[in-house]
Design a protein around this motif. Structure first.
Motif, PDB file in Angstrom:
ATOM      1  N   VAL A 155     -27.976 -34.319  24.271  1.00 25.28           N
ATOM      2  CA  VAL A 155     -27.167 -35.022  23.279  1.00 25.28           C
ATOM      3  C   VAL A 155     -26.761 -36.386  23.824  1.00 25.28           C
ATOM      4  O   VAL A 155     -26.247 -36.483  24.950  1.00 25.28           O
ATOM      5  CB  VAL A 155     -25.890 -34.219  22.925  1.00 25.28           C
ATOM      6  N   PHE A 156     -26.983 -37.438  23.041  1.00 25.18           N
ATOM      7  CA  PHE A 156     -26.459 -38.767  23.343  1.00 25.18           C
ATOM      8  C   PHE A 156     -25.164 -38.963  22.568  1.00 25.18           C
ATOM      9  O   PHE A 156     -25.097 -38.683  21.365  1.00 25.18           O
ATOM     10  CB  PHE A 156     -27.441 -39.866  22.919  1.00 25.18           C
ATOM     11  N   LEU A 157     -24.139 -39.474  23.226  1.00 28.08           N
ATOM     12  CA  LEU A 157     -22.864 -39.768  22.588  1.00 28.08           C
ATOM     13  C   LEU A 157     -22.579 -41.260  22.730  1.00 28.08           C
ATOM     14  O   LEU A 157     -22.537 -41.788  23.842  1.00 28.08           O
ATOM     15  CB  LEU A 157     -21.736 -38.955  23.240  1.00 28.08           C
ATOM     16  N   PHE A 158     -22.389 -41.942  21.597  1.00 30.53           N
ATOM     17  CA  PHE A 158     -22.130 -43.388  21.592  1.00 30.53           C
ATOM     18  C   PHE A 158     -20.729 -43.630  21.035  1.00 30.53           C
ATOM     19  O   PHE A 158     -20.453 -43.281  19.881  1.00 30.53           O
ATOM     20  CB  PHE A 158     -23.137 -44.114  20.698  1.00 30.53           C
ATOM     21  N   ASP A 159     -19.855 -44.234  21.826  1.00 33.74           N
ATOM     22  CA  ASP A 159     -18.489 -44.510  21.380  1.00 33.74           C
ATOM     23  C   ASP A 159     -18.326 -45.994  21.064  1.00 33.74           C
ATOM     24  O   ASP A 159     -18.041 -46.802  21.932  1.00 33.74           O
ATOM     25  CB  ASP A 159     -17.479 -44.084  22.453  1.00 33.74           C
ATOM     26  N   GLU A 160     -18.556 -46.361  19.794  1.00 35.72           N
ATOM     27  CA  GLU A 160     -18.481 -47.753  19.315  1.00 35.72           C
ATOM     28  C   GLU A 160     -19.172 -48.712  20.289  1.00 35.72           C
ATOM     29  O   GLU A 160     -18.565 -49.669  20.777  1.00 35.72           O
ATOM     30  CB  GLU A 160     -17.017 -48.157  19.095  1.00 35.72           C
ATOM     31  N   PRO A 161     -20.451 -48.494  20.580  1.00 35.28           N
ATOM     32  CA  PRO A 161     -21.113 -49.268  21.633  1.00 35.28           C
ATOM     33  C   PRO A 161     -21.345 -50.733  21.305  1.00 35.28           C
ATOM     34  O   PRO A 161     -21.638 -51.520  22.199  1.00 35.28           O
ATOM     35  CB  PRO A 161     -22.447 -48.541  21.805  1.00 35.28           C
ATOM     36  N   LEU A 162     -21.231 -51.130  20.026  1.00 33.82           N
ATOM     37  CA  LEU A 162     -21.555 -52.510  19.653  1.00 33.82           C
ATOM     38  C   LEU A 162     -20.330 -53.352  19.348  1.00 33.82           C
ATOM     39  O   LEU A 162     -20.462 -54.521  18.989  1.00 33.82           O
ATOM     40  CB  LEU A 162     -22.492 -52.517  18.432  1.00 33.82           C
ATOM     41  N   SER A 163     -19.140 -52.783  19.482  1.00 32.59           N
ATOM     42  CA  SER A 163     -17.936 -53.494  19.028  1.00 32.59           C
ATOM     43  C   SER A 163     -17.627 -54.736  19.859  1.00 32.59           C
ATOM     44  O   SER A 163     -16.929 -55.631  19.391  1.00 32.59           O
ATOM     45  CB  SER A 163     -16.730 -52.545  19.034  1.00 32.59           C
ATOM     46  N   ASN A 164     -18.145 -54.813  21.096  1.00 31.56           N
ATOM     47  CA  ASN A 164     -17.878 -55.981  21.939  1.00 31.56           C
ATOM     48  C   ASN A 164     -18.933 -57.072  21.807  1.00 31.56           C
ATOM     49  O   ASN A 164     -18.859 -58.088  22.500  1.00 31.56           O
ATOM     50  CB  ASN A 164     -17.788 -55.558  23.414  1.00 31.56           C
ATOM     51  N   LEU A 165     -19.910 -56.877  20.921  1.00 36.57           N
ATOM     52  CA  LEU A 165     -20.996 -57.843  20.778  1.00 36.57           C
ATOM     53  C   LEU A 165     -20.749 -58.745  19.570  1.00 36.57           C
ATOM     54  O   LEU A 165     -20.077 -58.354  18.623  1.00 36.57           O
ATOM     55  CB  LEU A 165     -22.327 -57.116  20.617  1.00 36.57           C
ATOM     56  N   ASP A 166     -21.338 -59.948  19.612  1.00 33.22           N
ATOM     57  CA  ASP A 166     -21.218 -60.824  18.445  1.00 33.22           C
ATOM     58  C   ASP A 166     -22.118 -60.322  17.327  1.00 33.22           C
ATOM     59  O   ASP A 166     -22.943 -59.423  17.515  1.00 33.22           O
ATOM     60  CB  ASP A 166     -21.536 -62.279  18.812  1.00 33.22           C
ATOM     61  N   ALA A 167     -21.972 -60.903  16.141  1.00 35.65           N
ATOM     62  CA  ALA A 167     -22.611 -60.363  14.942  1.00 35.65           C
ATOM     63  C   ALA A 167     -24.131 -60.292  15.072  1.00 35.65           C
ATOM     64  O   ALA A 167     -24.743 -59.276  14.741  1.00 35.65           O
ATOM     65  CB  ALA A 167     -22.220 -61.210  13.730  1.00 35.65           C
ATOM     66  N   SER A 168     -24.764 -61.369  15.538  1.00 35.70           N
ATOM     67  CA  SER A 168     -26.226 -61.377  15.621  1.00 35.70           C
ATOM     68  C   SER A 168     -26.724 -60.382  16.665  1.00 35.70           C
ATOM     69  O   SER A 168     -27.751 -59.719  16.474  1.00 35.70           O
ATOM     70  CB  SER A 168     -26.734 -62.784  15.954  1.00 35.70           C
ATOM     71  N   LEU A 169     -25.992 -60.256  17.773  1.00 36.26           N
ATOM     72  CA  LEU A 169     -26.386 -59.320  18.822  1.00 36.26           C
ATOM     73  C   LEU A 169     -26.174 -57.877  18.386  1.00 36.26           C
ATOM     74  O   LEU A 169     -26.912 -56.978  18.795  1.00 36.26           O
ATOM     75  CB  LEU A 169     -25.601 -59.618  20.104  1.00 36.26           C
ATOM     76  N   ARG A 170     -25.170 -57.648  17.532  1.00 39.06           N
ATOM     77  CA  ARG A 170     -24.963 -56.295  17.007  1.00 39.06           C
ATOM     78  C   ARG A 170     -26.168 -55.851  16.199  1.00 39.06           C
ATOM     79  O   ARG A 170     -26.626 -54.712  16.307  1.00 39.06           O
ATOM     80  CB  ARG A 170     -23.705 -56.241  16.131  1.00 39.06           C
ATOM     81  N   VAL A 171     -26.694 -56.758  15.360  1.00 39.12           N
ATOM     82  CA  VAL A 171     -27.869 -56.419  14.549  1.00 39.12           C
ATOM     83  C   VAL A 171     -29.054 -56.108  15.454  1.00 39.12           C
ATOM     84  O   VAL A 171     -29.757 -55.115  15.275  1.00 39.12           O
ATOM     85  CB  VAL A 171     -28.216 -57.570  13.591  1.00 39.12           C
ATOM     86  N   GLN A 172     -29.282 -56.954  16.462  1.00 37.96           N
ATOM     87  CA  GLN A 172     -30.411 -56.772  17.365  1.00 37.96           C
ATOM     88  C   GLN A 172     -30.294 -55.452  18.119  1.00 37.96           C
ATOM     89  O   GLN A 172     -31.270 -54.700  18.241  1.00 37.96           O
ATOM     90  CB  GLN A 172     -30.452 -57.945  18.347  1.00 37.96           C
ATOM     91  N   THR A 173     -29.101 -55.148  18.630  1.00 36.39           N
ATOM     92  CA  THR A 173     -28.914 -53.923  19.411  1.00 36.39           C
ATOM     93  C   THR A 173     -28.976 -52.691  18.521  1.00 36.39           C
ATOM     94  O   THR A 173     -29.449 -51.638  18.936  1.00 36.39           O
ATOM     95  CB  THR A 173     -27.574 -53.978  20.167  1.00 36.39           C
ATOM     96  N   ARG A 174     -28.519 -52.834  17.272  1.00 39.36           N
ATOM     97  CA  ARG A 174     -28.611 -51.721  16.320  1.00 39.36           C
ATOM     98  C   ARG A 174     -30.074 -51.358  16.079  1.00 39.36           C
ATOM     99  O   ARG A 174     -30.439 -50.170  16.046  1.00 39.36           O
ATOM    100  CB  ARG A 174     -27.922 -52.120  15.020  1.00 39.36           C
ATOM    101  N   ILE A 175     -30.907 -52.360  15.919  1.00 46.35           N
ATOM    102  CA  ILE A 175     -32.347 -52.120  15.744  1.00 46.35           C
ATOM    103  C   ILE A 175     -32.910 -51.429  16.976  1.00 46.35           C
ATOM    104  O   ILE A 175     -33.729 -50.503  16.880  1.00 46.35           O
ATOM    105  CB  ILE A 175     -33.081 -53.451  15.468  1.00 46.35           C
ATOM    106  N   GLU A 176     -32.451 -51.869  18.153  1.00 43.27           N
ATOM    107  CA  GLU A 176     -32.929 -51.290  19.406  1.00 43.27           C
ATOM    108  C   GLU A 176     -32.539 -49.820  19.526  1.00 43.27           C
ATOM    109  O   GLU A 176     -33.342 -48.977  19.932  1.00 43.27           O
ATOM    110  CB  GLU A 176     -32.339 -52.084  20.584  1.00 43.27           C
ATOM    111  N   ILE A 177     -31.303 -49.493  19.147  1.00 44.95           N
ATOM    112  CA  ILE A 177     -30.850 -48.099  19.218  1.00 44.95           C
ATOM    113  C   ILE A 177     -31.661 -47.223  18.269  1.00 44.95           C
ATOM    114  O   ILE A 177     -32.058 -46.104  18.617  1.00 44.95           O
ATOM    115  CB  ILE A 177     -29.346 -48.013  18.903  1.00 44.95           C
ATOM    116  N   ALA A 178     -31.920 -47.723  17.053  1.00 51.09           N
ATOM    117  CA  ALA A 178     -32.728 -46.967  16.093  1.00 51.09           C
ATOM    118  C   ALA A 178     -34.136 -46.733  16.638  1.00 51.09           C
ATOM    119  O   ALA A 178     -34.691 -45.630  16.510  1.00 51.09           O
ATOM    120  CB  ALA A 178     -32.789 -47.709  14.764  1.00 51.09           C
TER     121      ALA A 178
END
Length: 376
Positions: free
Chosen positions: A155-178
């Motif tokens: 099981v992977f557990l992610f606790d708001e992992p993108l909240s410290n990133l800026d908007a464009s980086l959040r999108v990029q990292t979200r794609i990476e996680i998917a």
């Protein structure tokens, strides 16, 4: 792979009211489940209970059928990615990713193979000798994710992992996680966020938690389902109001008529609107709330017989290919309505217009905050 089952799980601190109430849910093998809700609803607490970082006051937690209530975190086959990355600043990227494997006494060759293979998947293979201080926020987050992947947890557990990133980086990292979840499909994932866009983009299943003034519901599960189920078939006004941006319009109404085809409600302005819903549980004269999403409102466009509500335009916000038109109407009390219209909306401030709405796009909520299901 690992499945997770929570049965009537509760969490309370001393004699205070529970912060998690009667949580019952299942996360299947390889499923990506998102805990969603406003700040303070208890979603991170629920995640930490799965991880073993918070004790369970009542109920049962099972991973792959085994009771985990009193099992230490290290023995649960879970790996957690924290909001603040939690990297060791004096260690290189390689050493951070290898640390957990070394603690588990894995041989060096296996550690090296796992770290380098995972680093290549995360595009970190050129950064293995750097320390966290020399990395960007997105790179640090990928190191934290890589440290979890090399352990090959159930099981992977992610606790708001993108909240410290800026908007464009959040999108990029979200794609990476998917992408990573598709590649490492052998593991289930639980992801905590208050951002519904993240939830709708990533989740196979969303668990929406209550929060707010109704303390008897605070920390309870409002609805579980696929992202579009929560959007199209909300079970309560809370769910309907939380999912969607701009949020759903709510207009006070009274049930005027009920028949085999649905229900007709009368707004406080005297206008009547038919909602294609099942009238079970409603009665003529009941006070209800009519819910309409902004994108389900439109201009008449020569549609004979279309049902309409009259509104006055107060503000037009042009947002790319659409406009958000803020209106007054549907209520004598002057409640605001937002419509999402194509282009510039074809309207201007202080215009008086009619908006059409389809019966199948209407939701009716009774006084008990229950969404009467639509007929399809």
């Amino acid at each position: 792979m690992a499945s997770i089952t929570l049965s009537k799980v509760q969490k309370a601190y001393s004699s205070n009211a529970p912060v998690i109430r009667d949580a019952h849910l299942e996360v299947g093998d390889s499923e990506f489940c998102v805990f969603l809700g406003p700040s303070g609803c208890g979603k991170s607490t629920l995640l930490r209970m799965v991880a073993g970082l918070e004790s369970i006051t009542a109920g049962e937690l099972r991973i792959d059928g085994q009771l985990m209530n009193d099992v230490p975190p290290a023995q649960r086959r879970v790996a957690m990615v924290f909001q603040n990355y939690a990297l060791y600043p004096h260690m290189s990227v390689y050493e951070n990713m290898a640390f957990g494997l070394r603690q588990a006494k894995i041989d060096r060759a296996t550690i090296d193979s796992k770290v380098r293979r995972t680093a290549a998947a995360l595009q970190l293979d050129g950064l293995l000798e750097r320390r966290p201080a020399a990395l960007s926020g997105g790179q640090r987050q990928r190191v934290a994710i890589g440290r979890a992947i090399v352990r090959e947890p159930g099981v992977f557990l992610f606790d708001e992992p993108l909240s410290n990133l800026d908007a464009s980086l959040r999108v990029q990292t979200r794609i990476e996680i998917a992408r990573l979840h598709r590649e490492f499909r052998r593991a289930s994932a639980i992801y905590v966020t208050h951002d519904q866009i993240e939830a709708m983009a990533l989740a196979d299943k969303i668990v929406l938690l209550h929060a707010g003034a109704e303390m008897e519901k605070h920390g309870s599960i409002a609805q579980i389902g696929a992202p579009l189920d929560l959007y199209h078939r909300p079970k309560s006004r809370f769910v309907a109001g939380f999912i969607g941006s701009p949020k759903m319009n709510f207009l006070p109404a009274i049930v005027f008529a009920i028949d085999a085809h649905g229900v007709e409600v009368e707004l406080t302005t005297g206008e009547r609107v038919r909602a294609q819903v099942n009238g079970a549980g409603l009665r003529v004269g009941s006070q209800v709330t009519l819910g309409i999403r902004p994108e389900h409102l439109g201009l008449p466009m020569n549609r004979p017989g279309a049902q309409t509500i009259r509104c006055a335009v107060r503000l037009v916000e042009r947002m790319g290919e659409h406009s958000y038109v803020h209106l007054e109407g549907g209520s004598r009390e002057g409640g605001a309505i937002v419509a999402k219209l194509p282009g510039d909306g074809g309207v201007a401030r202080d215009d008086r217009i009619e908006l059409t709405l389809a019966p199948e796009a209407c939701h009716v909520f009774d006084e008990g905050d229950f969404a009467v299901p639509r007929l399809h």
